[in-house]
Design a protein around this motif. Structure first.
Motif, PDB file in Angstrom:
ATOM      1  N   THR A 122       0.832  -1.209   0.000  1.00 30.72           N
ATOM      2  CA  THR A 122       0.000   0.000   0.000  1.00 30.72           C
ATOM      3  C   THR A 122       0.867   1.261   0.000  1.00 30.72           C
ATOM      4  O   THR A 122       0.625   2.201  -0.779  1.00 30.72           O
ATOM      5  N   THR A 181       3.975   1.604  -0.988  1.00 35.62           N
ATOM      6  CA  THR A 181       4.723   1.720  -2.251  1.00 35.62           C
ATOM      7  C   THR A 181       3.829   2.229  -3.375  1.00 35.62           C
ATOM      8  O   THR A 181       4.213   3.101  -4.153  1.00 35.62           O
ATOM      9  N   LEU A 182       2.589   1.688  -3.443  1.00 34.95           N
ATOM     10  CA  LEU A 182       1.660   2.110  -4.493  1.00 34.95           C
ATOM     11  C   LEU A 182       1.241   3.565  -4.300  1.00 34.95           C
ATOM     12  O   LEU A 182       1.159   4.345  -5.269  1.00 34.95           O
ATOM     13  N   LYS A 239       4.031   5.857  -5.379  1.00 34.11           N
ATOM     14  CA  LYS A 239       4.129   5.945  -6.837  1.00 34.11           C
ATOM     15  C   LYS A 239       3.015   6.812  -7.410  1.00 34.11           C
ATOM     16  O   LYS A 239       3.228   7.589  -8.357  1.00 34.11           O
TER      17      LYS A 239
END
Length: 309
Positions: A300, A302-303, A306
């Protein structure tokens, strides 16, 4: 190819999984899909562990190495396997020996990485107060060096013995990978030394991890059952459940492959090899992440990072 009685084989033909033409294309797409999922799953888990500091713990350090090993040895096997579905799969003697080395290297690595992960769970559950000392970064690095050293020594033992053999007549390997058993059947020189080395290497690399796993989980289960809180027992079991599934899949298929009666069919060999060389590496990232809150949090974060960048 063999050019006469005094010549040695310089190329082999891998027959693959099946010789039925109607199955070649469906199997190609099936295993191509498995390979894509395996690469994405293992590479994704590696990236998550590297990018998220809260996953920089012994447990995820060994999981990183497991994913790396799975990624590598599925890449050693499946691409060459896919070639066999679309054309005659001819592999040179040098390529065959190279594939055999890395195949043996990564399979043995997997045995000991799974064993190291079991020891880590034992230290975390049975000796929590000493965990930081027992599984310090230095200890983890030493264990990992031992894992790769065992893999290298086992693989090198096979290769050194295999290079002393001469292949005079047959060059057709009834498998999708250059493995020890089918190559020994093709040799026109004595394979007694190879068979002895194979027995020793397989015995050591199955017996030592199996005993370590058995002792570790016996102590873990005994410790868990002594926990009075039902919630505590459930949490402890959940941290070990994924590892037990992965271990059962890998060691079950490997034991069936190498400890089976000599009368077993070649098709049985192929099926059991598929489970621990292809299916296992694909499933491991999901086995270790589906119910893992730390991995969910890392994914979560990391997303979101990004998306907002």
């Amino acid at each position: 190819m063999a050019l006469g009685n005094a010549s040695s084989v310089t190329q082999f033909i891998l027959l693959g999984l099946t010789q039925q033409p109607e199955l070649q294309l469906p199997l190609f797409f099936l295993f191509l899909g498995i390979y894509i999922v395996s690469v994405m799953g293992n590479l994704g888990l590696i990236v998550l562990i590297v990018l998220n500091p809260h996953l920089h713990t012994p447990m995820y350090y060994f999981l990183f190495n497991l994913s790396f090993t799975d990624l590598c040895y599925s890449s050693v096997i499946i691409p060459r396997m896919l070639v066999g579905f679309v054309k005659q799969n001819i592999i040179s003697h040098t390529e065959c020996m190279t594939q055999l080395f890395f195949f043996a290297f990564f399979v043995i690595d997997e045995c000991y990485i799974l064993t190291a992960m079991a020891y880590d769970r034992y230290a975390a559950i049975c000796k929590p107060l000493l965990y930081q000392v027992t599984m310090s970064p230095q200890v983890c690095h030493l264990i990992t060096m031992g894992v790769y050293l065992m893999g290298f020594s086992g693989a090198m033992s096979h290769i050194v013995c295999m290079l002393r053999l001469t292949f005079c007549d047959g060059n057709i390997i009834n498998n999708y990978v250059c493995d020890v058993h089918p190559l020994l059947k093709l040799s026109c020189t004595s394979t007694s030394i190879n068979e002895l080395v194979l027995f020793i290497v397989v015995s050591v690399n199955i017996t030592v991890p199996s005993l370590t796993l058995l002792v570790s989980y016996t102590l873990i289960i005994s410790n868990i059952l002594s926990i009075r809180s039902a919630e505590g027992r459930s949490k402890a079991f959940s941290t070990c459940g994924s590892h037990v599934i992965a271990v059962s899949l890998f060691f079950g298929a490997a034991a069936f492959m190498y400890l089976k009666p000599s009368s077993a069919s070649v098709d049985d060999d192929k099926i059991s090899t598929i489970f621990y060389t292809i299916v296992g590496p694909m499933l491991n990232p999901f086995i270790y992440s589906i119910r893992n809150k730390d991995v969910h949090i890392a994914l979560t974060k990391t997303l979101m990072k990004k998306i907002f960048t």
